[in-house]
Design a protein around this motif. Structure first.
Motif, PDB file in Angstrom:
ATOM      1  N   ALA A 190      -3.001  -3.888  -1.948  1.00 23.12           N
ATOM      2  CA  ALA A 190      -3.189  -4.947  -0.952  1.00 23.12           C
ATOM      3  C   ALA A 190      -3.865  -6.161  -1.598  1.00 23.12           C
ATOM      4  O   ALA A 190      -3.587  -7.308  -1.228  1.00 23.12           O
ATOM      5  CB  ALA A 190      -4.036  -4.427   0.208  1.00 23.12           C
ATOM      6  N   GLY A 191      -4.727  -5.889  -2.570  1.00 21.42           N
ATOM      7  CA  GLY A 191      -5.418  -6.977  -3.276  1.00 21.42           C
ATOM      8  C   GLY A 191      -4.450  -7.838  -4.066  1.00 21.42           C
ATOM      9  O   GLY A 191      -4.598  -9.074  -4.110  1.00 21.42           O
ATOM     10  N   ILE A 192      -3.459  -7.199  -4.662  1.00 22.69           N
ATOM     11  CA  ILE A 192      -2.451  -7.963  -5.423  1.00 22.69           C
ATOM     12  C   ILE A 192      -1.695  -8.891  -4.462  1.00 22.69           C
ATOM     13  O   ILE A 192      -1.526 -10.083  -4.720  1.00 22.69           O
ATOM     14  CB  ILE A 192      -1.486  -6.996  -6.160  1.00 22.69           C
ATOM     15  N   THR A 193      -1.290  -8.340  -3.336  1.00 19.56           N
ATOM     16  CA  THR A 193      -0.603  -9.171  -2.341  1.00 19.56           C
ATOM     17  C   THR A 193      -1.517 -10.301  -1.874  1.00 19.56           C
ATOM     18  O   THR A 193      -1.075 -11.441  -1.692  1.00 19.56           O
ATOM     19  CB  THR A 193      -0.165  -8.303  -1.130  1.00 19.56           C
ATOM     20  N   ALA A 194      -2.800  -9.997  -1.702  1.00 16.06           N
ATOM     21  CA  ALA A 194      -3.754 -11.021  -1.261  1.00 16.06           C
ATOM     22  C   ALA A 194      -3.794 -12.181  -2.257  1.00 16.06           C
ATOM     23  O   ALA A 194      -3.714 -13.349  -1.868  1.00 16.06           O
ATOM     24  CB  ALA A 194      -5.149 -10.404  -1.113  1.00 16.06           C
ATOM     25  N   LEU A 195      -3.882 -11.847  -3.539  1.00 14.21           N
ATOM     26  CA  LEU A 195      -3.952 -12.910  -4.551  1.00 14.21           C
ATOM     27  C   LEU A 195      -2.638 -13.679  -4.635  1.00 14.21           C
ATOM     28  O   LEU A 195      -2.624 -14.881  -4.876  1.00 14.21           O
ATOM     29  CB  LEU A 195      -4.315 -12.327  -5.922  1.00 14.21           C
ATOM     30  N   GLU A 196      -1.524 -12.955  -4.430  1.00 12.14           N
ATOM     31  CA  GLU A 196      -0.225 -13.631  -4.542  1.00 12.14           C
ATOM     32  C   GLU A 196       0.091 -14.501  -3.328  1.00 12.14           C
ATOM     33  O   GLU A 196       0.712 -15.538  -3.456  1.00 12.14           O
ATOM     34  CB  GLU A 196       0.894 -12.577  -4.697  1.00 12.14           C
TER      35      GLU A 196
ATOM     36  N   ILE B 179       0.850  -1.200   0.000  1.00  8.53           N
ATOM     37  CA  ILE B 179       0.000   0.000   0.000  1.00  8.53           C
ATOM     38  C   ILE B 179       0.888   1.254   0.000  1.00  8.53           C
ATOM     39  O   ILE B 179       0.697   2.181  -0.781  1.00  8.53           O
ATOM     40  CB  ILE B 179      -0.943   0.002   1.237  1.00  8.53           C
ATOM     41  N   PHE B 180       1.903   1.218   0.863  1.00 10.54           N
ATOM     42  CA  PHE B 180       2.809   2.368   1.007  1.00 10.54           C
ATOM     43  C   PHE B 180       3.509   2.696  -0.314  1.00 10.54           C
ATOM     44  O   PHE B 180       3.683   3.853  -0.674  1.00 10.54           O
ATOM     45  CB  PHE B 180       3.833   2.049   2.112  1.00 10.54           C
ATOM     46  N   ASN B 181       3.874   1.615  -1.032  1.00 14.84           N
ATOM     47  CA  ASN B 181       4.681   1.816  -2.242  1.00 14.84           C
ATOM     48  C   ASN B 181       3.859   1.852  -3.535  1.00 14.84           C
ATOM     49  O   ASN B 181       4.429   1.917  -4.623  1.00 14.84           O
ATOM     50  CB  ASN B 181       5.707   0.683  -2.358  1.00 14.84           C
ATOM     51  N   ALA B 182       2.536   1.795  -3.422  1.00  9.87           N
ATOM     52  CA  ALA B 182       1.709   1.633  -4.638  1.00  9.87           C
ATOM     53  C   ALA B 182       1.887   2.788  -5.624  1.00  9.87           C
ATOM     54  O   ALA B 182       1.866   3.962  -5.238  1.00  9.87           O
ATOM     55  CB  ALA B 182       0.237   1.511  -4.238  1.00  9.87           C
TER      56      ALA B 182
END
Ligand code: TLP
Length: 346
Positions: free
Chosen positions: A242-248, A22-25
């Motif tokens: 955060a959603g990308i991390t969730a899927l990964e 989120i911080f780096n998006a």
């Protein structure tokens, strides 16, 4: 003392990796289609579901509503289960906003709709009737013990829908739980629905967000309907990251939640004054009943809270406990100890 909050998997907090993402998006204006992080999440979601396109929306409720609005016109009808989330808990959005008529048929204990019941609910060509347009399924099924609808069942519904010229929408808020429980790829389920809605903010632990997946044409219509609802967002890569991390990172670990739910149900089965059907627990949701006259539901909940354990009441003597990221096997033993103590002292 840590609170063991089993009310829902919606209480999950973002993982450290999500906070960093989120911080780096990388951000832009998504209404102009210029938020690179959201674009990436939508592409990933479409690929995961085996669909042409996807759209991020703020919630599961908005995802289901946008899908119904994109499939149906005013006065058309949706066949759905009488225990479905869309019918019970989405504030009647399809009729309030879309003028769409819900036609409920009984959900079987395993969350399915009987094919005969679906068939019987499809309207004939008569000017008195609304026109049937859509069948909605829910997988996993929240109010039916978190049960997973099998690929074969979904295929059978899809065949029936095709034969009768109807579309199928899948409320797959917890579709990854279903896939993990059945040992199949989500695509094998998604291919039997014209649209799929799934949530990032439940077992996958992201703070906000759901995805609508379908054909390119369908998702373009959904994007328009999201705008109608005021759901066009700007730098929403903050959420998508955060959603990308969730899927990964968060889909495979759901097996842990399922094992914890099973352990919880087995433990509850050994506590006098509580009743549960552990064999029905397939995923991360456990329903159980207070079967003792000695304690009111309110007193039961209060005593649990005093011991830092939270479950949710969903009927006069019925409770739900949901396992999720942040709840360990040790927490389950602590929750069982609190339940045992509460009943022993009643
Ligand atoms: N379910 C929530 C509550 O609303 C009951 C929960 O705690 O389980 N479909 C299904 C199957 C759901 O379980 C939910 C949420 C939704 C859709 C709606 O998602 P949100 O809460 O994001 O609008």
């Amino acid at each position: 003392m840590k609170t063991i909050d089993l009310r829902s998997d919606t209480v999950t907090l973002p993982s450290p990796a999500m906070r960093e993402a989120i911080f780096n998006a990388e951000l832009g204006d998504d209404v102009f289609g210029e938020d690179p992080t959201t674009n990436r999440l939508e592409q990933m979601a479409a690929e995961r579901m085996g669909k042409e396109a996807a759209l991020m929306v703020v919630s599961g409720t908005m995802a289901n509503l946008v899908c119904v609005l994109s499939h149906c016109r005013r006065g058309e009808e949706v066949i759905l289960g009488d225990r479905s989330h869309t019918f019970l808990y989405e504030a009647g959005g399809m009729s309030a906003v879309g003028g769409v008529h819900p036609h409920t048929i009984p959900n079987q204990p395993d969350g399915t709709l009987r094919l005969e019941d679906i068939e019987a609910a499809i309207r004939g060509n008569n000017l008195h009737f609304p026109r049937t347009r859509l069948i909605c399924l829910e997988n996993t099924h929240n109010r039916c013990y978190g049960s997973a609808l099998t690929v074969e069942y979904m295929e059978a519904v899809a065949e029936l829908a095709k034969k009768r010229g109807l579309r199928v929408h899948l409320d797959g808020a917890r579709i990854f739980n279903a896939a993990v429980a059945l040992g199949v790829d989500v695509k094998e389920m998604a291919c039997h629905a014209d649209s799929v809605a799934f949530c990032l903010s439940k077992g996958l632990s992201a703070p906000v967000g759901s995805l609508v997946c379908g054909s390119g044409e369908f998702v373009a219509e959904a994007r328009r309907n999201r705008k109608v609802l005021g759901g066009g967002m700007r730098q929403c890569g903050i959420i998508a990251a955060a959603g990308i991390t969730a899927l990964e990172q968060m889909t495979k670990r759901l097996t842990e939640d399922h094992a914890n739910a099973r352990r919880l149900a087995d433990g509850i089965a050994d506590i006098q004054g509580l009743s549960v059907e552990p064999e029905r627990v397939q995923t991360n949701i456990v329903y159980f009943d207070l079967a003792s006259e000695k304690l009111t539901a309110e007193a039961f909940l209060k005593r649990l809270i005093e011991q830092s354990v939270k479950v949710i009441q969903l009927g006069p003597a019925r409770f739900r406990a949901v396992t999720h990221y942040g709840i360990s096997a040790e927490d389950i033993e602590l929750a069982l100890a609190a339940l045992r103590k509460t009943m022993d002292e009643s």
